[in-house]
Motif scaffolding. Sequence first.
Motif: not given
Length: 488
Positions: A326-344, A439-443, A445-449
């Motif tokens: 889709i876009d480089k930004k979206i690709s980055t978002l996915l990587d960063v979001r999954v990264h912080y999801v695991k930490l949380l 989903a609340k957890v993902l929400s 992390v998603d706001a932050y990322t």
Amino acid sequence: MNWGERLHKAKAFISNGLFHAALDELRNLEHTSEDQNNENKGEFYDEQGKLSIYLTDYKRSVGLFLSAISCAHSKDAWVKYHVHLAVAYRRLSEFDTSYRYLNQLLEFKDEISAQTRGLLYLNLSAVQGIHGFYDQSMISAHKSLEFFSLVKDSEGYIADLYNNLGLAYLENGDFEQAEEYLNRAFTISGDQHMDIISEMGRMNLLRGRIHEGIHNAEVALRLVWSRIINYDKEEIARLCHLLAQISMRFHEVDLAIRLNEKAQLFFGQLGMWRQWQDIDSEVTEWMELSASCTDTSDGTDLNGISLQEIRLFLTILDAINSQELIDKKISTLLDVRVHYVKLLADQLGLSNTEKDRLILAARLADYGLTALEHELVLNPDRSVQAYEQYKKHPWLSVSMAQTIQLDQCVIDIIIDHHELLDGSGFPQGKQANDINFLAKVLSVVDAYTQGVTIHQKTHDECLHQLASQCGMRYDETVVERFFELFQT
């Protein structure tokens, strides 16, 4: 807190995977860095360079390591920063440049510490292996082991070295030695290196140990969902190659070719052309067989792993790749979001099953965006009509996810990940307890990322926004646990 303490705090953030908090800390130090002596400045630029590598900004890391080199206060620091520079070039797939730097540094091997010599030979061994210089790679790896044996807390490096040695012996056809070193690497790292497990599987297949090879593939395939956090392309490529060879053993030629083509894609993106060429030759040979072979084992259980499961893995990998396009930004978002999801998830004490579901949902929650216009995805607030279209993407994600047979628990997370406690979210306007907890957890992390990647906000700005909406839009317990991650 003085300058040195703040630099130490940034390093602590980096070591804990809190990369955007570290980025803020280093930015705050930048305007006073010129007032420091060369030793402090060199360390400051080196930490910024390493952080840029973690954030996959490899070109920026090159410039930062060059700045560190210009400030090096000792020969040991000068060599260490050059080794880091070589790593950055390797990440840029400029393997010849990386190899040249590392070879030149050998001139100073007698003037540096045991740890720096260990790092030098470790990275030299890795690049020699990429070039196919396996005998040289083994010599360098053994030298690195010799130096790291003199250094405390070097276990992580030793696992990498045993892996390098295992791969080199495997490529040279010395299966006994390959098995010895791959087993040593696995003993130290366990499930931290999926590529070790994949190569153990390949080795077992080459030795005719079909059941052992299938078991290795089963372990790697189970591991991939929890490790999709890193989404290491080389690890995924090696797993695809192993699964291709297993599929071929059971006459699933078309499936084997598709898996090898996926492995080629990743090796090509990494610039690992020797590995790409080896698989290309294999694919050509298999294509000649495809006309005469018939699939005979559809859905068969291969002693713990099914062909259906392998097909599902390939289908989900295709889904992940489509989001990245889709876009480089979206690709980055996915990587960063999954990264912080695991930490949380770890901070919340979630079970492994819950964590795996959350990670998979975080990776595929925006699958529906692939069905929308590019400009709408990047700028959904451009108009009321555009935002209404954007609000449909959780439904689209679910509809598309159902075609790849995702678990219902994962689908429940995806459909609710934009819902907010006060009912102002979408697509259904759910409130409070009606919203899936994960989903609340993902929400959160998603706001932050979204803030640190798409909107280019600072770490502190994103935390402030979460704090201001805690209890109203975001779950208070989840936000509190997220904030605890950053209390170094």
